[in-house]
Design a protein around this motif. Sequence first.
Motif, mmCIF file in Angstrom:
data_model
loop_
_atom_site.group_PDB
_atom_site.id
_atom_site.type_symbol
_atom_site.label_atom_id
_atom_site.label_comp_id
_atom_site.label_asym_id
_atom_site.label_seq_id
_atom_site.Cartn_x
_atom_site.Cartn_y
_atom_site.Cartn_z
ATOM 1 N N ILE A 1 0.833 -1.200 0.000
ATOM 2 C CA ILE A 1 0.000 0.000 0.000
ATOM 3 C C ILE A 1 0.871 1.255 0.000
ATOM 4 O O ILE A 1 0.604 2.228 -0.714
ATOM 5 N N LEU B 1 1.450 6.697 -6.755
ATOM 6 C CA LEU B 1 0.361 7.621 -7.050
ATOM 7 C C LEU B 1 0.822 9.066 -6.981
ATOM 8 O O LEU B 1 0.412 9.898 -7.780
ATOM 9 N N PHE B 2 1.682 9.374 -6.017
ATOM 10 C CA PHE B 2 1.994 10.776 -5.781
ATOM 11 C C PHE B 2 3.329 11.214 -6.357
ATOM 12 O O PHE B 2 3.586 12.411 -6.449
ATOM 13 N N LEU C 1 3.259 13.850 -9.212
ATOM 14 C CA LEU C 1 2.743 15.155 -8.780
ATOM 15 C C LEU C 1 3.750 15.875 -7.898
ATOM 16 O O LEU C 1 4.005 17.071 -8.072
ATOM 17 N N VAL D 1 -5.572 -2.947 -3.444
ATOM 18 C CA VAL D 1 -5.741 -1.615 -2.835
ATOM 19 C C VAL D 1 -7.171 -1.465 -2.316
ATOM 20 O O VAL D 1 -7.401 -1.056 -1.175
ATOM 21 N N LEU E 1 -7.527 7.624 3.443
ATOM 22 C CA LEU E 1 -6.969 6.931 2.284
ATOM 23 C C LEU E 1 -7.811 7.194 1.038
ATOM 24 O O LEU E 1 -7.281 7.404 -0.058
ATOM 25 N N ILE F 1 -9.592 9.840 0.372
ATOM 26 C CA ILE F 1 -9.333 11.200 -0.113
ATOM 27 C C ILE F 1 -8.000 11.245 -0.856
ATOM 28 O O ILE F 1 -7.901 11.784 -1.959
ATOM 29 N N LEU F 2 -6.982 10.617 -0.246
ATOM 30 C CA LEU F 2 -5.665 10.600 -0.891
ATOM 31 C C LEU F 2 -5.747 9.939 -2.262
ATOM 32 O O LEU F 2 -5.111 10.364 -3.220
ATOM 33 N N LEU F 3 -6.570 8.910 -2.330
ATOM 34 C CA LEU F 3 -6.719 8.169 -3.571
ATOM 35 C C LEU F 3 -7.371 9.023 -4.650
ATOM 36 O O LEU F 3 -7.010 8.959 -5.824
ATOM 37 N N LEU G 1 -7.590 12.439 -4.785
ATOM 38 C CA LEU G 1 -7.007 13.747 -5.111
ATOM 39 C C LEU G 1 -6.245 13.803 -6.433
ATOM 40 O O LEU G 1 -6.519 14.681 -7.255
ATOM 41 N N PRO G 2 -5.308 12.876 -6.676
ATOM 42 C CA PRO G 2 -4.516 13.023 -7.908
ATOM 43 C C PRO G 2 -5.383 13.024 -9.160
ATOM 44 O O PRO G 2 -5.007 13.591 -10.180
ATOM 45 N N PHE G 3 -6.567 12.395 -9.065
ATOM 46 C CA PHE G 3 -7.351 12.235 -10.276
ATOM 47 C C PHE G 3 -8.200 13.455 -10.589
ATOM 48 O O PHE G 3 -8.768 13.554 -11.658
ATOM 49 N N TRP G 4 -8.256 14.369 -9.628
ATOM 50 C CA TRP G 4 -8.949 15.605 -9.930
ATOM 51 C C TRP G 4 -8.031 16.577 -10.662
ATOM 52 O O TRP G 4 -8.484 17.530 -11.246
ATOM 53 N N MET H 1 -6.634 4.317 -13.190
ATOM 54 C CA MET H 1 -6.668 3.573 -11.923
ATOM 55 C C MET H 1 -7.933 3.815 -11.097
ATOM 56 O O MET H 1 -8.611 2.889 -10.666
ATOM 57 N N ILE I 1 -10.698 1.479 -8.948
ATOM 58 C CA ILE I 1 -10.680 1.341 -7.489
ATOM 59 C C ILE I 1 -12.007 1.742 -6.861
ATOM 60 O O ILE I 1 -12.512 1.054 -5.984
#
Lengths: 284, 284, 360
Positions: free
Chosen positions: A19, A26-27, A30, B85, B101, B103-105, B107-110, B162, B166
Amino acid sequence: MIRSLPRGRGYSWSFNAFIILYFMFLFAPLVVTCVLAFNNSDFPSLPWQGFSLDWFAARGPERIGLFHDDQILRSLLTSLQTAVCVSLLSVAVGTCASFLFEKENFRFKGVLYLLMLAPLVIPGVILGISLLLASNSAGAFLDETFGLDFAVFRPSFWLVVLGQFSFITTFVTLVVSARLRKFDPSLEEAALNLGATQFGVIRHVTLKFLRPALIGAGAVAFLMSFENFNTTLFLVGSEPTLPVNLYLQVRDGSTPVINAVSLLLVVGTSLLALVNLYFTKRED
Amino acid sequence: MPRSRLVFWLFFAPVLLWLLLLIVLPHLDLLTMSFRGENDYGEMGWTLQNYRNFFTEPVYWLTFVRTALYALITTFITFLLAMPVAFYISKLARSRVRGALMILLLLPFWVSELVRVYGWMILLRESGVLNFVMLKLGLIDKPVEMLYNDAAMIMGLVYTSMLFMIVPLVSVMESLDDSLIEAAHDLGAGKIAIWRTIILPHCKPGITSGAIVVFMLALGNYLTPNLMGGKNSLWFTEQIYNQFIASFNWNQGSAFGFLLLALSSLIIWAGLKLTGQRLGEVAS
Amino acid sequence: MTNDLSVRNVVKRFADFTAVNDVSFDVPSGSFFSILGPSGCGKTTLLRMIAGFDSPTSGDIDIRGASVIGVPPNRRPVNLVFQHLALFPMMNVAENVAFGLRRRGASGNEISRKTAAILDRVGLPGYGRKRIDQLSGGQKQRVAIARCLVLDPSVLLLDEPLGALDLKLREQMKLELKKLQAKIGTTFIYITHDQSEALVMSDRVAVMHDGRFEQVGAPQELYGRPATPFVARFVGDNNKWRGRITQRVGDDVLVATDEGFSFRARAQGCCGDGSVVDLFLRPEAMRIEPRETDGLNLFDVTVKSILFDGANSRLLTVTREDHELLVTLPQNRRFDHIEPGNDIRVGWHPESGICFEAES
């Protein structure tokens, strides 16, 4: 296995490691992008040359920072305008659509519902080219028969708005419908019973109830519009949106000013997403 | 509750306009355009030439097959990565960690897809961050080009889509009652048996909707293959773009677009048939 | 008689509270043992520790004489019928029942033979091909039990499996479960918050409260001779007086209630002369207008209303001090004349009144 079942140490450990690695994956892009925005270098790469705000504030002539880059600022403005138009339009029509599909019964409802879902499965590129074709045909038709010339039918700001609207409305409809399904129809009946008109009921009771979903759907629509690329690419005229502008720059070689824009986007969208999340959480 | 005709038309009219003008007509236009072309004398007429070109020019249909295959591979890899995941988030993480988790997941996709792809570019390319770090660590002695190849492109596609795997997986796994897993364990099932007999069958709807969306996004993607793929990894959307924007052969481009649309519809239909679901269920 | 299950001084502590506090008990082979308690008393935690889904903080659990501490659930010779049954919706009835056998690697022949046999046993012959969602509540119940019994467990654990059923079906399933257990002879451990389920089905019942066992005994014992005020209140209905002991001879006491009655009753535990006590008396222990009054406690009450409920009808009465008492109203036509507002005489035998040290 799950929390209530006994788990081996190795199992838990490797799962946690997986994980952590996943979130790094993932990050990583960015974080790297954002950090390199502050690198005092002419290229978006390491080594680290020291901290600098040049890529935000420099006025030229060698380095032009984000805040003085007219081209980027103009495309940012275009994107914002597009996103505002698209979200207003799609929330309005999407709300109509959810009322239509949740509350009304009519012939061919099933067909229309499937048609409403279609944009989910049509690739964005296809949506873009077919709109381009259709608007071109429509423009040509009006020009030939009436001698009228509408700028709307050529790749332009409004065509982009229409193109994004055509599929974002589906998402808005799904979000609003989900909320509308939780609505207790007896509330409407009570309001009618107390003497409200049909429009009054919709305005004072149903729309009030839907408000959080409308705000949420609007935010989603705004973000989707703001970051859309595939459909927009075929419809832009002389005013590119920010993603299209950035794409052209990245394709032709990049400077760290793109990192600066990216940082701005990351911060901006994260804030908007978090605010949206906060509001939806509060409603629950 | 009976409603007036006026209210009905108020909802119905904008929805009908949207679907008719922006979805149905453009795609009909796409279809007709694909069957038109110039004959030997330069006059427009009905023809199958555009489709004949597709089948006779290997570069076209090879790209088409490649695109479909790579989109399938992308979908499969995304599924393999998303499953653990989603399982971790819905079944292993403590409930307080779970929200964070998620939210973290998300965020990058926005953030705009362009920013994400750009991040990977400055990480992977020859002068990129990863090369710099590996050189410093002495893992390699001269820079390696890790961008512009099929692997990088597929990784980029997996990364970009991704989330759409998920999220449905998490929601379908959260609906799986823990006691089913406990019961299976109590009745003597090991980890693999539980996955095979309980978790995977239960998650089927989530897997289907996730796979459909990911496949469609990968198939219709333009940005990622264009920026991350090599000279030889031409994506079919790039063919369409070339026909439209570079060669200005809209009829040929329409035929390609329609073929892509047909392929994605076919695969989605097959996916739904195989799992015995309907589009409406998958969408919600 | 051997014990299928022995629990020794089991304690389960979570971060800030103790769910199970020093519980010990034995369950003899082939018996039906219930753990009865209000929700949150720790009974589910106790059951999950026996099944192996939780492990005790301290103490020991033996199944057929061997400790199972540290043994994962799938290796314990016990099976659990879950609260919401946890039938696998993706499989049909036969596949659900065969699940455990298949995991053990039984041959196809054996699986189909055993599956058919157990479905026959629970009264669902030929149901193998049905889907779970085609079954009624009671049938699901039986499939869930069959799924465990087919594995021939030493002990079958049941976690309030009747909770989701409606009242009528629950009554019916109570009897069926008891008959089933008597027929197959597997040891059942049943947890519930419904006293009627526990009393009807069990050979022995443990009443659990705040993580402890208050009393373990046969249903008649719990009902007739509750060991603690909690058991007196929780098992069946009771009327209650606050009073003071004025005289004690052995277990026989004379209690002066706060309203000025003087009753003869039985003391439970250590209450000497002058101590403040709570006196519990069951509604059915009170006889209306008794013909034989010898040795009875007698007093007058006013009928406030008639709570008609068929065989379970009662009178809501008040004493002069406005103390409300429930009195059972037998439906034998003898008391049909009673109407609200009537004064009636009530008598009860001293053996029926039980005194406990007053709870603050």
